[in-house]
Design an enzyme around this catalytic site. Structure first.
Site, PDB file in Angstrom:
ATOM      1  CG  ASP A 169      -0.299  -0.007   2.547  1.00 42.78           C
ATOM      2  OD1 ASP A 169       0.868   0.443   2.657  1.00 42.78           O
ATOM      3  OD2 ASP A 169      -0.944  -0.445   3.520  1.00 42.78           O
ATOM      4  CB  SER A 170       0.141   4.856  -0.273  1.00 38.84           C
ATOM      5  OG  SER A 170      -0.753   4.934   0.812  1.00 38.84           O
TER       6      SER A 170
END
Length: 79
Positions: A38-39
């Site tokens: 994920d980010s």
């Protein structure tokens, strides 16, 4: 810097961050889509690589990293 050595380092950093076996990570894998990062994972991986390689990766550049190979090519061309 030799691309294979950079790949091994990048692979280990990614594996540790997303809790996968290093040998399961390939150059062609997309970091988010294929590996499930994920980010926040991306930010932490980039911070680790910046520290390890003593470089600053501009945000504009980092936004263009899609695959493991993108990161490896960028880092291997720095030195």
């Amino acid at each position: 810097m030799e691309k294979e050595a950079v790949f091994l380092k990048v692979r280990d950093v990614i594996a540790k961050q997303i809790r996968k076996k290093p040998e399961d990570i390939k150059l062609e894998h997309r970091v988010m889509e294929d590996l499930g990062a994920d980010s926040l994972d991306i930010v932490e991986m980039l911070m680790t690589l910046e520290e390890d390689y003593e470089v600053v990766i501009p945000d504009e550049t980092a936004m263009n990293f899609k695959t493991v190979n993108d990161v490896v090519v960028y880092l291997s061309e720095l030195k």
